[in-house]
Motif scaffolding. Structure first.
Motif, mmCIF file in Angstrom:
data_model
loop_
_atom_site.group_PDB
_atom_site.id
_atom_site.type_symbol
_atom_site.label_atom_id
_atom_site.label_comp_id
_atom_site.label_asym_id
_atom_site.label_seq_id
_atom_site.Cartn_x
_atom_site.Cartn_y
_atom_site.Cartn_z
ATOM 1 N N UNK C 408 0.839 -1.205 0.000
ATOM 2 C CA UNK C 408 0.000 0.000 0.000
ATOM 3 C C UNK C 408 0.875 1.256 0.000
ATOM 4 N N UNK C 409 1.907 1.229 0.804
ATOM 5 C CA UNK C 409 2.824 2.351 0.909
ATOM 6 C C UNK C 409 3.531 2.581 -0.436
ATOM 7 N N UNK C 410 3.941 1.475 -1.057
ATOM 8 C CA UNK C 410 4.568 1.524 -2.382
ATOM 9 C C UNK C 410 3.649 2.236 -3.381
ATOM 10 N N UNK C 411 2.375 1.855 -3.341
ATOM 11 C CA UNK C 411 1.408 2.453 -4.266
ATOM 12 C C UNK C 411 1.212 3.933 -3.958
ATOM 13 N N UNK C 412 1.092 4.241 -2.667
ATOM 14 C CA UNK C 412 0.853 5.628 -2.275
ATOM 15 C C UNK C 412 2.032 6.504 -2.680
ATOM 16 N N UNK C 413 3.241 6.016 -2.437
ATOM 17 C CA UNK C 413 4.427 6.792 -2.802
ATOM 18 C C UNK C 413 4.469 7.031 -4.309
ATOM 19 N N UNK C 414 4.087 5.977 -5.050
ATOM 20 C CA UNK C 414 4.110 6.088 -6.498
ATOM 21 C C UNK C 414 3.135 7.162 -6.974
ATOM 22 N N UNK C 415 1.945 7.157 -6.346
ATOM 23 C CA UNK C 415 0.883 7.977 -6.903
ATOM 24 C C UNK C 415 0.731 9.343 -6.268
ATOM 25 N N UNK C 416 1.370 9.502 -5.093
ATOM 26 C CA UNK C 416 1.126 10.688 -4.283
ATOM 27 C C UNK C 416 0.962 11.980 -5.082
ATOM 28 N N UNK C 417 2.020 12.364 -5.791
ATOM 29 C CA UNK C 417 2.019 13.670 -6.459
ATOM 30 C C UNK C 417 0.915 13.755 -7.509
ATOM 31 N N UNK C 418 0.562 12.612 -8.085
ATOM 32 C CA UNK C 418 -0.453 12.652 -9.134
ATOM 33 C C UNK C 418 -1.852 12.919 -8.592
ATOM 34 N N UNK C 419 -2.074 12.493 -7.334
ATOM 35 C CA UNK C 419 -3.420 12.613 -6.791
ATOM 36 C C UNK C 419 -3.890 14.063 -6.788
ATOM 37 N N UNK C 420 -2.948 14.990 -6.624
ATOM 38 C CA UNK C 420 -3.341 16.390 -6.444
ATOM 39 C C UNK C 420 -3.075 17.229 -7.687
ATOM 40 N N UNK C 421 -2.911 16.537 -8.804
ATOM 41 C CA UNK C 421 -2.654 17.235 -10.050
ATOM 42 C C UNK C 421 -3.902 17.131 -10.927
ATOM 43 N N UNK C 422 -4.569 18.276 -11.182
ATOM 44 C CA UNK C 422 -5.822 18.204 -11.945
ATOM 45 C C UNK C 422 -5.633 17.587 -13.335
ATOM 46 N N UNK C 423 -4.419 17.692 -13.902
ATOM 47 C CA UNK C 423 -4.198 17.081 -15.215
ATOM 48 C C UNK C 423 -4.384 15.564 -15.176
ATOM 49 N N UNK C 424 -4.310 15.030 -13.988
ATOM 50 C CA UNK C 424 -4.393 13.575 -13.872
ATOM 51 C C UNK C 424 -5.837 13.083 -13.829
ATOM 52 N N UNK C 425 -6.797 13.990 -14.071
ATOM 53 C CA UNK C 425 -8.193 13.557 -14.046
ATOM 54 C C UNK C 425 -8.857 13.713 -15.403
ATOM 55 N N UNK C 426 -8.273 13.101 -16.450
ATOM 56 C CA UNK C 426 -8.897 13.240 -17.768
ATOM 57 C C UNK C 426 -10.211 12.487 -17.768
ATOM 58 N N UNK C 430 -10.188 9.379 -12.141
ATOM 59 C CA UNK C 430 -9.051 9.561 -11.236
ATOM 60 C C UNK C 430 -7.912 8.587 -11.598
ATOM 61 N N UNK C 431 -6.686 8.904 -11.194
ATOM 62 C CA UNK C 431 -5.583 7.976 -11.473
ATOM 63 C C UNK C 431 -5.906 6.600 -10.883
ATOM 64 N N UNK C 432 -5.476 5.548 -11.564
ATOM 65 C CA UNK C 432 -5.796 4.180 -11.140
ATOM 66 C C UNK C 432 -5.453 3.932 -9.683
ATOM 67 N N UNK C 433 -4.286 4.440 -9.295
ATOM 68 C CA UNK C 433 -3.811 4.092 -7.954
ATOM 69 C C UNK C 433 -4.789 4.572 -6.884
ATOM 70 N N UNK C 434 -5.551 5.644 -7.196
ATOM 71 C CA UNK C 434 -6.517 6.148 -6.223
ATOM 72 C C UNK C 434 -7.657 5.158 -6.007
ATOM 73 N N UNK C 435 -8.067 4.485 -7.103
ATOM 74 C CA UNK C 435 -9.097 3.449 -6.961
ATOM 75 C C UNK C 435 -8.549 2.264 -6.197
ATOM 76 N N UNK C 436 -7.331 1.921 -6.578
ATOM 77 C CA UNK C 436 -6.732 0.676 -6.116
ATOM 78 C C UNK C 436 -6.429 0.708 -4.637
ATOM 79 N N UNK C 437 -6.144 1.895 -4.145
ATOM 80 C CA UNK C 437 -5.654 1.986 -2.769
ATOM 81 C C UNK C 437 -6.790 1.906 -1.755
ATOM 82 N N UNK C 438 -8.025 2.024 -2.235
ATOM 83 C CA UNK C 438 -9.158 2.018 -1.296
ATOM 84 C C UNK C 438 -9.284 0.696 -0.526
#
Lengths: 491, 491, 491
Positions: C408-426, C430-438
């Motif tokens: 989980x930590x691996x995934x969070x570290x990977x995706x962290x910066x993307x979660x708060x980038x509006x470009x990542x919400x085409x 939402x970025x895959x990792x956000x779904x996956x981490x739930x």
């Protein structure tokens, strides 16, 4: 045996096999009626399994009406007293602290076999064991200790690959034989552990947590911490302190990846070192009939675990290494090198020695890893069981030494150029690989020394039973090819 | 049986369990007293194990006073004669060349069961076996051969996962049964190997060194050497000879990494080729009741080993490939390409076909490796024991063919563009992948041919027992679903 | 038993052991003569094995002259009638559809034990089983079902690591015991499955195809397809539709490599989710004596398979990731970045945050994979058999949760910066990792909640047998340390 008629009728399985069922259970006069006291998970799984194996089962409960729903239909659920009276063989599946509540069953249980399946809460070194206490409570019954090493889960699904053992002990041979027979019909392998005095040992077995892994794991961890701190000081702290260069980004991967192979190599050397010690002691004593000191005995026994720890570190090292070019830092550095080249108007970048060295040490490293993998696979119990002693020795000794040699060579190739570069001695700390390579080189030289003909010859004699103190060959020494324990010290 | 009182008292275990111990051993009249002749490692481990399993043990030694320290306290150490007289069952743990020194015990051993645990020094094909020689020495005793396949080490620690077999044979059924019982109580699985004439075979078992791996390993090595030399000539020698280009740095990794997948693919094809041959022969003969030629039989039996060799090469190929970008040479080349681009003032580098091809063949290659890993795991003995025949066939045949198809596709994708490039035929040597792809393509086409309905139908009939020569169905053929041997030739 | 003299002489083995052989077989009056009806592969392998184990074997064939060549020399091949008359125990190795052809042997088989080794062609849920039909045909014989789970192949080579089980059932206890004894002497482990009504179940066993893997595999596949389509839409389709950017080359590797870790993480969370549900239900009910709903039971039982599917995806993800720098596209992009830098006259490329983030998530990812590997190795049957319950729980629960946390930590570290980038919400995706981490976050929080002292205390009480409805502790609850089934729901 109580009369057949007073029992509640065994319910049938629904598919019409019921009447055949009943006839059959009538026609099995030899099979003992099995009682179970207690209604917990273990009791239920045991009942299910016994019923499946064709036994008649009577469960004794304090609240039979409530408990009946928890048990398979074929089992009879009744009061404790009735169960105790009907059964020939009784499993006592009750908390050991409640054993005393069963004393009123004493007359009903007299002359019968009681199986104590209980476990302790923590390792008990002093005794008496639960089974011995039960034996004191029921002096007229025969107590068998066993089944405590089997989980309710295994009982219920059955031992799928059939190699699950049940350790048993009892002072009464007939009772033990009876339980062994039940055990065998359930598909388990009973192991006779002797008299009831072994019950303490049997009760402690399920409470251990990888006892044989403690020292190897501690050893691995200590080595890891030591090398990690060493590398951290040398590669991160030193450049920061002396040149103000911040390379802290190396902490999660690069430092770990220098530490892991160090641990792996030292641990691998530690696998073969005790065998050398054993050979030296035997040569010095001139006999193999002296006992090794305790620490050496324990070390010899733990070699497999040392080897697997080494393998684990080696695999992690491989994965870390393969990850290196994935990293942003790798890419940035590559691009920056290119930029520098462009800036300096240089056209080609190629250092033949560097290229060769790296191709070589990668190649040797992969081979070492390949050999170690074979060793690891061969130490899986089911594989180890199918090889004979000669094959086992070939893998663990011949291939193992090859792997050690390759790994040492891999390290030497990696570090060679650095050893003679004064820049590589910051804070007077030699490069890690120079520290790391000492144990394997020692082991390999030691092993070579044992190949010297006169030494090898003497060692072979000693291991066949020759003794210097007698200067004659022991006439009835030991079985030459039974190299088990003697070759436990085989280098 | 000698009288109980003349024996030295059995020492107790120290924790007060002693008196219970003694009582109990008195109360086990059924258990045989077990004698052990010899004081080597095997004797000691055997004594320890037997004592743990509740047996009374008497060890016969030439120097009982010296030997006593080596044995567990519960075992009695005495003279050979006394041990022979007291025991009901005697383990002869003495070098076979010293068996003759025991002849003076003949009267004491008459009518008793002797277990010969000895091994030879080298494989003995002609006989007589040690056990048969012992039987000639002691015609009045019953000789049982066995326990020679168990190491002293396994004896001492016990078979942890309980699947260790003890092969036994004897001409005397009662003696064999007795030893089997002892064996079972020690937690081993006795296997009856029939009469004493099997003892030669049993004695040879511990001397073999992976007999089933010899041909597959030789095959792998030969293929490796062939392809290595071919690739070396083609990729290193040719550029050097024709263009003076020195790429000798490719020797340790790049050439190996072209060779390994070649070996892996050919070996994988060789796993499925004999099944095709078998099917062809059966179709041609019109029956399955003819014996296959010997070479085919042996090949069919070794398929697992061929498959594992292939898997090993495939894994090494994967690791070598993953190492490629780690190498200095890779980095230098990358930087040099960048420099060239800069020099030529080109701004973007991208070749869509190259990109696609590589993405595809990497992806397919990983899938092939994934499937092969499943096959490898399924061939671990403990896993293979838990799957039924249908599951086994599904993995080894269906998944195996998928893996072969994927690996072939991986190779084809990799080499496709090169096949039609005349530059790729230096010295008239076609690219390696063109040679390598022939066997798997043949196998896959052959397998497809067997799917043609009329062929498939005929083959199915033949495997159910139909025979062309009779044109009637054999009335009592064989058990349809017992696809063991018949489907050993299942393609 | 028919008279000894009328039988054809047993041929000897050629090496002179023959006469000893014959004497011995005369002297084994206790061993039953074993008949085999049918001459297929199974019959032949069975005959070979029985002969090796010292049994006298008579094969009954319709065409004994033709069949004799297929059998080992020591076996007698004769007519069906003669075989039936001579044998004490008869293996019926004939297609079940031909059982009726044997009715004329009825008088000869009366009072004897028949072993039905047949299998069905497809899973039969309704009965009657082949064995029950045979029992109806031969009411005067005792029918034992068994050996159908053993392949001819295993019979012939023998169970090398000795853990192969033979499931047996019969309504006649004596007949079953006899077959069990034969089975044991062949080195197999007989498992008593009770009465003949179990034969349907035993006949179905060889026809199943990984029943316990169906749901986990389907689950893995569905998740894979879902995430693959999601990622394809997000990362390939969206850039193409909105910006005309063609990145279709990402289909074989990059999209797969984002999908695989998603599946792995969700599957790993699904391993630990049912344990939480079980704990919640127990807390709500205030007792552990209620049955879990069926779906939860089945889920709890399949956790190992869920875990191994997760591990498989994680390993593939690791290999795919390690392949990334191998690809041409990676190299082109690297070179193009360098070119861009040159063009912009920038001299150094370095983004400290990016570097750190990547070093960290790679490192954590490798550790998660290392832990998962330990879990996978521990779930190999032969390894699982050697650990006790406490060790098993430590690995599967403690190490397992560590692995889940790391992943989980691996995934969070990977995706962290993307979660708060509006470009990542085409497309508002939402970025895959956000779904996956739930799911893993939910599981980890749930597990934490169970650590809250009052909850933990209550749960421990419930698992020791406490019940809210009674407010007293159940006096004879269950065996505390037999944590099999109760801790199947151990979180």
């Amino acid at each position: 045996m109580p009369d057949e008629m007073s029992r509640p009728l065994i319910r049938d399985r629904g598919d019409g096999g019921g009447c055949r069922h009943l006839e059959a259970s009538m026609s099995e006069p030899g099979a003992p009626v099995i009682g179970i006291l207690g209604t917990g998970d273990f009791s239920r799984s045991l009942a299910r399994r016994l019923v499946t194996c064709g036994y008649q089962v009577v469960v004794g409960s304090r609240t039979p009406k409530r408990a009946v729903a928890l048990f398979p239909e074929e089992a009879e659920v009744t009061s404790q007293m009735e169960a105790a009276s009907q059964a020939d063989l009784v499993f006592v599946a009750v908390f050991p602290e409640h054993h005393t509540t069963l004393v009123n069953l004493k007359p009903a249980l007299a002359g019968k076999t009681l199986v104590d399946v209980s476990n302790g809460l923590r390792v008990n070194k002093d005794g008496p064991s639960n089974a011995e206490q039960l034996a004191d409570l029921f002096p007229e019954s025969s107590i068998v200790k066993g089944f405590n090493t089997i989980s309710a889960w295994t009982l219920q699904v059955g031992p799928r690959d059939g190699s699950k053992q049940v350790l048993l002990c009892s002072d009464n041979h007939a009772a033990k034989s009876l339980v062994m027979q039940v055990c065998r019909r359930m598909g388990f392998i009973p192991v006779d552990m002797g008299l009831l005095s072994s019950s303490l040992e049997i009760e402690n077995i399920p409470l251990y947590l990888f006892p044989s892994w403690r020292i190897p794991t501690l050893c691995t961890l200590s080595l890891f911490i030591f090398f990690y701190l060493y590398n951290f000081t040398r590669d991160v702290l030193q450049p920061y302190v002396t040149a103000g260069k911040s390379v802290f980004y190396k902490i999660p991967i690069e430092i770990v990846n220098v530490t892991l192979p160090s641990v792996a190599l030292v641990m691998l050397a530690l696998v073969y070192l005790p065998g050398l010690f054993a050979a030296l002691l035997q040569l010095r004593w001139g006999t193999k009939y002296n006992r090794f000191p305790d620490w050496l005995d324990r070390w010899l026994i733990r070699r497999k675990q040392f080897g697997l720890c080494s393998f684990f570190c080696a695999v992690l090292h491989a994965i870390y290494s393969l990850c290196l070019p994935l990293r942003k830092s790798f890419r940035y550095k590559l691009i920056n090198t290119a930029l520098k080249q462009v800036k300096n108007h240089q056209e080609m970048l190629w250092d033949d020695e560097e290229v060769w060295r790296m191709e070589l040490y990668l190649s040797v490293g992969i081979m070492a890893l390949g050999l170690l993998s074979l060793l690891a696979v061969a130490s899986l119990p089911s594989v180890a069981n199918t090889v004979n002693w000669r094959e086992f020795t070939f893998i663990q000794s011949t291939l193992g030494y090859c792997a050690l040699y390759m790994a040492t060579f891999h390290t030497a190739l990696y570090g060679w150029s650095r050893a003679f570069n004064p820049d590589q001695y910051p804070f007077f700390m030699p490069p890690t690989f120079l520290l790391v390579i000492v144990p394997p080189i020692t082991v390999l030289l030691g092993r070579l020394a044992l190949f010297v003909p006169c030494v090898a010859q003497r060692l072979r004699q000693i291991r066949r039973g020759w003794e210097r103190s007698r200067h004659i060959r022991f006439t009835v020494p030991d079985n030459y090819c039974h190299n088990g324990l003697e070759d436990v010290s085989n280098v």
